[in-house]
Design an enzyme around this catalytic site. Structure first.
Site, short mmCIF file in Angstrom:
data_model
loop_
_atom_site.label_atom_id
_atom_site.label_comp_id
_atom_site.label_asym_id
_atom_site.label_seq_id
_atom_site.Cartn_x
_atom_site.Cartn_y
_atom_site.Cartn_z
CG HIS A 1 -1.94 1.06 1.26
ND1 HIS A 1 -3.12 0.95 1.97
CD2 HIS A 1 -1.97 2.28 0.67
CE1 HIS A 1 -3.81 2.07 1.83
NE2 HIS A 1 -3.12 2.91 1.04
CG HIS B 1 -1.35 6.15 -2.58
ND1 HIS B 1 -2.49 5.97 -3.32
CD2 HIS B 1 -1.64 5.69 -1.33
CE1 HIS B 1 -3.45 5.45 -2.55
NE2 HIS B 1 -2.94 5.27 -1.34
CD GLU C 1 -7.66 6.58 4.30
OE1 GLU C 1 -8.19 6.56 3.17
OE2 GLU C 1 -6.57 7.16 4.53
N1 ADE Z 1 -4.55 8.75 -2.10
C1 ADE Z 1 -3.32 8.83 -1.58
N2 ADE Z 1 -3.35 8.47 -0.28
C2 ADE Z 1 -4.63 8.14 0.01
C3 ADE Z 1 -5.29 7.68 1.17
N3 ADE Z 1 -4.65 7.47 2.33
N4 ADE Z 1 -6.62 7.46 1.10
C4 ADE Z 1 -7.29 7.67 -0.05
N5 ADE Z 1 -6.70 8.08 -1.16
C5 ADE Z 1 -5.38 8.31 -1.14
ZN ZN Z 2 -3.75 4.73 0.45
#
Ligand code: ADE
Ligand code: ZN
Length: 349
Positions: free
Chosen positions: A26, A28, A209
């Site tokens: 996970h 990005h 989240e």
């Molecule tokens: N894009 C980058 N980080 C993110 C996150 N923690 N939650 C949702 N979208 C994201």
């Molecule tokens: Zn994320």
């Protein structure tokens, strides 16, 4: 672990946490853009930033929720224009990942953030793929790309993005769903995920989240995701926890991110240890390390420091889970598990 390790001195924790091999599932890639690189790319590309300096940019990293972070994250990504920019960003991540003993990374990228500014899809994907090839050659790090749809945009836009990426199908293994969660439930993307499955792509999604536990259930039932990104709000539903444990659905948990985005007041309040106790396949990841104060080893170290009852057994389990939850074949997973045990055994000697 070998049977005779019980008679040996248990290694003190920070060493194994720093040295054990792990997979990062996970991450990005746009969230790995450090302020120094943002400023350098802005200068190189003639992009004007609303921040006067690296220090001013870093000082703005005080988030109150997911949206307050995303606003800055999209502003930071605006400096990425050319293939070499995507290469430089990903290469910087791989150098950092090598220092953390990451042996495999499944990396999210957000094409819509770039194509909306006129950046060609080919520049995005080829720049990232080039860095991945070099990371494999120089560091032996395996990696794969996962194309994320921005959930604050429409499903039609997600379809157009998938279509535009298909000429590069060999460069990505799956699709994900990210960006603003509240008010953008998984069911908004049911059809495009069905199309992705038809194309043989793996499916994952951010859920639970900031959004409710129900979003985790609809991500599983409607999008048919194989992993849930974050998923921490499953704690609100005992029935869901039982399901996630029984089906061994992996959760890619990001402790520092959850604290930075005020999902929990501090790491001591983070439910990861409880989820591990409940038998879930939880993994530790960094999410957007340049924004949240740490890469994957920092996440392990700070989480374990905040929960003194976490020990070697949990460290091994978390690294093992990261291999189990990855999209590689079972023979490779078994090789990494043996490597992991060999490192722990050496540190116990
Ligand atoms: N894009 C980058 N980080 C993110 C996150 N923690 N939650 C949702 N979208 C994201
Ligand atoms: Zn994320």
């Amino acid at each position: 672990m070998a049977a005779d390790t019980a008679s040996r001195k248990p290694p003190t924790l920070p060493a194994p946490l720093r040295r054990m091999p792990t997979a990062e599932l996970h991450l990005h890639i746009e969230g790995s853009l450090e302020p120094e690189l943002i400023v350098r790319l802005a200068q190189r590309n003639g992009v004007t930033l609303p921040f006067a300096s690296v220090e001013a940019l870093r000082a703005a990293y005080a988030f109150t929720d997911l949206q307050s972070f995303l606003d800055l994250y999209y502003a930071g990504a605006s400096v990425l224009l050319k293939e070499e920019d995507f290469f430089d960003m990903a290469w910087a991540y791989f150098e950092r990942a090598a220092a953390d003993n990451v042996v495999h990374a499944e990396i999210f990228f957000d094409p819509q953030t770039h194509t909306a500014r006129g950046v060609p899809m080919a520049a995005v994907i080829q720049g990232l793929a080039h860095a991945a090839r070099r990371a494999h050659a120089e560091y032996g790090i395996g990696s794969a790309l996962i194309l994320c749809f921005l959930r604050h945009l429409s499903e039609d836009e997600a379809f157009a993005t998938l279509e535009a990426a298909l000429p590069h199908r060999h460069h990505f293994i799956g699709v994900g769903l990210d960006s603003s969660e509240r008010g953008h439930p998984p069911e908004k993307f049911t059809r495009v995920f069905a199309r992705a499955r038809e194309l043989g792509l793996h499916c994952v999604a951010h859920a639970g989240e900031e959004g409710p536990a129900a979003y985790i259930e609809t991500a599983l039932d409607l999008l048919k995701v194989e992993r849930v990104d974050h998923g921490v709000r499953c704690t609100e539903s005992p029935a869901l926890i039982e399901r996630l444990a029984r089906q061994r659905v992996p959760l890619t948990v990001c402790p520092l991110s959850n604290v930075k985005l005020c999902v929990y007041p501090d790491l001591a309040a983070h439910p990861l240890p409880a989820l591990l106790d409940a038998g879930l396949c939880v993994t530790v990841n960094s999410d957007d390390p340049a924004y949240f104060g740490g890469y994957v080893v920092d996440n392990y170290l700070q989480l374990f420091a905040a929960h003194p009852r976490l020990g070697m057994q949990q460290a091994r389990q978390l690294a093992f889970n990261s291999f189990e939850a990855s999209f590689v074949d079972t023979a490779q997973k078994a090789r990494w598990a043996r490597e992991l045990d060999a490192v722990i055994e050496r540190l116990s000697g």
